[in-house]
Design a protein around this motif. Structure first.
Motif, PDB file in Angstrom:
ATOM      1  N   VAL A 138       0.843  -1.195   0.000  1.00  0.00           N
ATOM      2  CA  VAL A 138       0.000   0.000   0.000  1.00  0.00           C
ATOM      3  C   VAL A 138       0.882   1.251   0.000  1.00  0.00           C
ATOM      4  N   SER A 139       2.005   1.159   0.712  1.00  0.00           N
ATOM      5  CA  SER A 139       2.846   2.354   0.842  1.00  0.00           C
ATOM      6  C   SER A 139       3.918   2.467  -0.245  1.00  0.00           C
ATOM      7  N   LYS A 140       4.224   1.372  -0.910  1.00  0.00           N
ATOM      8  CA  LYS A 140       5.232   1.504  -1.977  1.00  0.00           C
ATOM      9  C   LYS A 140       4.784   0.792  -3.262  1.00  0.00           C
ATOM     10  N   ALA A 141       5.341   1.234  -4.368  1.00  0.00           N
ATOM     11  CA  ALA A 141       4.906   0.715  -5.669  1.00  0.00           C
ATOM     12  C   ALA A 141       5.493  -0.660  -5.962  1.00  0.00           C
ATOM     13  N   ASP A 142       6.575  -1.026  -5.251  1.00  0.00           N
ATOM     14  CA  ASP A 142       7.265  -2.288  -5.512  1.00  0.00           C
ATOM     15  C   ASP A 142       6.373  -3.490  -5.170  1.00  0.00           C
ATOM     16  N   THR A 143       6.079  -4.308  -6.168  1.00  0.00           N
ATOM     17  CA  THR A 143       5.163  -5.423  -5.933  1.00  0.00           C
ATOM     18  C   THR A 143       5.898  -6.758  -5.837  1.00  0.00           C
ATOM     19  N   SER A 144       7.226  -6.745  -5.853  1.00  0.00           N
ATOM     20  CA  SER A 144       7.956  -8.011  -5.912  1.00  0.00           C
ATOM     21  C   SER A 144       8.077  -8.667  -4.537  1.00  0.00           C
ATOM     22  N   GLY A 145       8.459  -9.937  -4.546  1.00  0.00           N
ATOM     23  CA  GLY A 145       8.741 -10.643  -3.301  1.00  0.00           C
ATOM     24  C   GLY A 145       7.583 -11.454  -2.759  1.00  0.00           C
ATOM     25  N   ILE A 146       6.567 -11.701  -3.596  1.00  0.00           N
ATOM     26  CA  ILE A 146       5.382 -12.405  -3.100  1.00  0.00           C
ATOM     27  C   ILE A 146       5.306 -13.840  -3.629  1.00  0.00           C
ATOM     28  N   GLY A 147       6.146 -14.159  -4.645  1.00  0.00           N
ATOM     29  CA  GLY A 147       6.065 -15.454  -5.331  1.00  0.00           C
ATOM     30  C   GLY A 147       6.062 -16.655  -4.393  1.00  0.00           C
ATOM     31  N   TYR A 148       7.106 -16.788  -3.570  1.00  0.00           N
ATOM     32  CA  TYR A 148       7.195 -17.951  -2.690  1.00  0.00           C
ATOM     33  C   TYR A 148       6.118 -17.941  -1.614  1.00  0.00           C
ATOM     34  N   LEU A 149       5.802 -16.751  -1.098  1.00  0.00           N
ATOM     35  CA  LEU A 149       4.767 -16.676  -0.057  1.00  0.00           C
ATOM     36  C   LEU A 149       3.451 -17.203  -0.606  1.00  0.00           C
ATOM     37  N   LEU A 150       3.137 -16.809  -1.841  1.00  0.00           N
ATOM     38  CA  LEU A 150       1.884 -17.263  -2.469  1.00  0.00           C
ATOM     39  C   LEU A 150       1.875 -18.769  -2.689  1.00  0.00           C
ATOM     40  N   MET A 151       2.986 -19.295  -3.200  1.00  0.00           N
ATOM     41  CA  MET A 151       3.019 -20.745  -3.485  1.00  0.00           C
ATOM     42  C   MET A 151       2.881 -21.551  -2.200  1.00  0.00           C
ATOM     43  N   TYR A 152       3.594 -21.136  -1.157  1.00  0.00           N
ATOM     44  CA  TYR A 152       3.498 -21.845   0.126  1.00  0.00           C
ATOM     45  C   TYR A 152       2.085 -21.747   0.693  1.00  0.00           C
ATOM     46  N   LYS A 153       1.477 -20.575   0.516  1.00  0.00           N
ATOM     47  CA  LYS A 153       0.168 -20.332   1.125  1.00  0.00           C
ATOM     48  C   LYS A 153      -0.955 -21.061   0.384  1.00  0.00           C
ATOM     49  N   ASP A 154      -0.873 -21.071  -0.958  1.00  0.00           N
ATOM     50  CA  ASP A 154      -2.028 -21.501  -1.751  1.00  0.00           C
ATOM     51  C   ASP A 154      -2.005 -22.944  -2.237  1.00  0.00           C
ATOM     52  N   TYR A 155      -0.860 -23.609  -2.192  1.00  0.00           N
ATOM     53  CA  TYR A 155      -0.783 -24.951  -2.788  1.00  0.00           C
ATOM     54  C   TYR A 155      -0.280 -25.995  -1.794  1.00  0.00           C
ATOM     55  N   PRO A 156      -0.705 -27.273  -1.999  1.00  0.00           N
ATOM     56  CA  PRO A 156      -0.149 -28.358  -1.186  1.00  0.00           C
ATOM     57  C   PRO A 156       1.246 -28.697  -1.724  1.00  0.00           C
ATOM     58  N   ILE A 157       2.234 -27.947  -1.266  1.00  0.00           N
ATOM     59  CA  ILE A 157       3.542 -27.994  -1.916  1.00  0.00           C
ATOM     60  C   ILE A 157       4.669 -28.012  -0.889  1.00  0.00           C
ATOM     61  N   ARG A 158       5.755 -28.677  -1.247  1.00  0.00           N
ATOM     62  CA  ARG A 158       6.968 -28.641  -0.417  1.00  0.00           C
ATOM     63  C   ARG A 158       8.123 -28.278  -1.335  1.00  0.00           C
ATOM     64  N   PHE A 159       9.111 -27.606  -0.768  1.00  0.00           N
ATOM     65  CA  PHE A 159      10.247 -27.168  -1.576  1.00  0.00           C
ATOM     66  C   PHE A 159      11.556 -27.708  -1.022  1.00  0.00           C
ATOM     67  N   GLY A 160      12.516 -27.882  -1.927  1.00  0.00           N
ATOM     68  CA  GLY A 160      13.891 -28.165  -1.535  1.00  0.00           C
ATOM     69  C   GLY A 160      14.787 -27.211  -2.311  1.00  0.00           C
ATOM     70  N   PHE A 161      15.887 -26.790  -1.703  1.00  0.00           N
ATOM     71  CA  PHE A 161      16.785 -25.833  -2.364  1.00  0.00           C
ATOM     72  C   PHE A 161      18.216 -26.311  -2.226  1.00  0.00           C
ATOM     73  N   GLN A 162      18.989 -26.096  -3.277  1.00  0.00           N
ATOM     74  CA  GLN A 162      20.432 -26.358  -3.188  1.00  0.00           C
ATOM     75  C   GLN A 162      21.213 -25.217  -3.814  1.00  0.00           C
ATOM     76  N   PHE A 163      22.272 -24.802  -3.127  1.00  0.00           N
ATOM     77  CA  PHE A 163      23.172 -23.762  -3.637  1.00  0.00           C
ATOM     78  C   PHE A 163      24.564 -24.359  -3.731  1.00  0.00           C
ATOM     79  N   LYS A 164      25.191 -24.155  -4.895  1.00  0.00           N
ATOM     80  CA  LYS A 164      26.494 -24.780  -5.109  1.00  0.00           C
ATOM     81  C   LYS A 164      27.432 -23.774  -5.775  1.00  0.00           C
ATOM     82  N   ARG A 165      28.608 -23.624  -5.191  1.00  0.00           N
ATOM     83  CA  ARG A 165      29.592 -22.717  -5.796  1.00  0.00           C
ATOM     84  C   ARG A 165      30.286 -23.412  -6.963  1.00  0.00           C
ATOM     85  N   LEU A 166      30.282 -22.773  -8.140  1.00  0.00           N
ATOM     86  CA  LEU A 166      30.994 -23.331  -9.291  1.00  0.00           C
ATOM     87  C   LEU A 166      32.319 -22.600  -9.461  1.00  0.00           C
ATOM     88  N   GLU A 167      32.240 -21.240  -9.416  1.00  0.00           N
ATOM     89  CA  GLU A 167      33.430 -20.388  -9.429  1.00  0.00           C
ATOM     90  C   GLU A 167      33.159 -19.273  -8.442  1.00  0.00           C
TER      91      GLU A 167
END
Ligand SMILES: Nc1ncnc2c1ncn2[C@@H]1O[C@H](COP(=O)(O)OP(=O)(O)OP(=O)(O)O)[C@@H](O)[C@H]1O
Ligand SMILES: [Mg+2]
Length: 184
Positions: A138-167
């Protein structure tokens, strides 16, 4: 010091050796998605139809598959580095769930941002974060950052994440989404 390789949440909840009933693998270029955003929708709808036809899925499930694929491919295209690096989209159908795996390359800074976001989401109250986020819009025009919150909230879903350094400034990010199939 950023870790060489780190996994969060339900990464490899289903091990790679378990043979799926259906399997679809697509390799995409971020630049193709960025130059025509419509292509993300085309890819998402195609994946949903692909499994939908064969497994006789209802519209609700197909919509869920399409929406989650859309969000994950959009993220991979938006945050990928270099822009012409590759995005791997690997989808596997098991009898009661679909595993959606998306892999892309990011800079060290982007990896840090993503890890921070995930830790916040995994330790926070999703409903509260979602409504706090809506309020902040409401206070700012930036609408980003809702993707994961929505998926977790609205779907029967589980996530896994991996981060790997290549260089030093090149990291591989893998997101796995396990979407339950609820047919009525
Ligand atoms: N595939 C990815 N590679 C690198 N960073 C990512 C990736 N997916 C998400 N992120 C990071 O996690 C943050 C949260 O992602 P999320 O999808 O929730 O929001 P967003 O994409 O920024 O905005 P929105 O989805 O609302 O358009 C992003 O801002 C980004 O920093
Ligand atoms: Mg997003």
């Amino acid at each position: 010091m950023i870790a060489e390789i780190i996994q969060y949440s339900d990464f490899k909840m289903i091990p790679d050796i378990l043979p799926p009933e259906s399997h679809l693998f697509l390799r995409l270029q971020p630049i193709d998605m960025m130059s025509q955003w419509k292509r993300i929708g085309m890819v998402s709808d195609f994946t949903a139809e692909f499994f939908g036809q064969h497994q006789n899925l209802g519209n609700l499930t197909k919509n869920s598959v399409s929406t989650v694929v859309n969000e994950l491919v959009e993220n991979a295209a938006k945050f990928a580095k270099p822009r012409n690096g590759l995005i791997d989209l690997d989808l596997k159908f098991y009898s009661s769930l679909i595993k959606i795996e998306v892999r892309n390359i990011v800079s060290e800074r982007m990896r840090g941002n993503f890890e921070m976001h995930i830790k916040r989401v995994l330790t926070g109250d999703i409903e509260k974060m979602y409504f706090d986020h809506l309020e902040s819009l409401v206070s700012k025009a930036d609408t980003s950052g809702i993707g994961y919150l929505l998926m977790y909230k609205d779907y029967p879903i589980r996530f896994g994440f991996q981060f790997k350094r290549l260089e030093s400034d090149k990291h591989e990010v893998t997101v796995e989404a396990y979407l339950n199939i609820i047919e009525h």
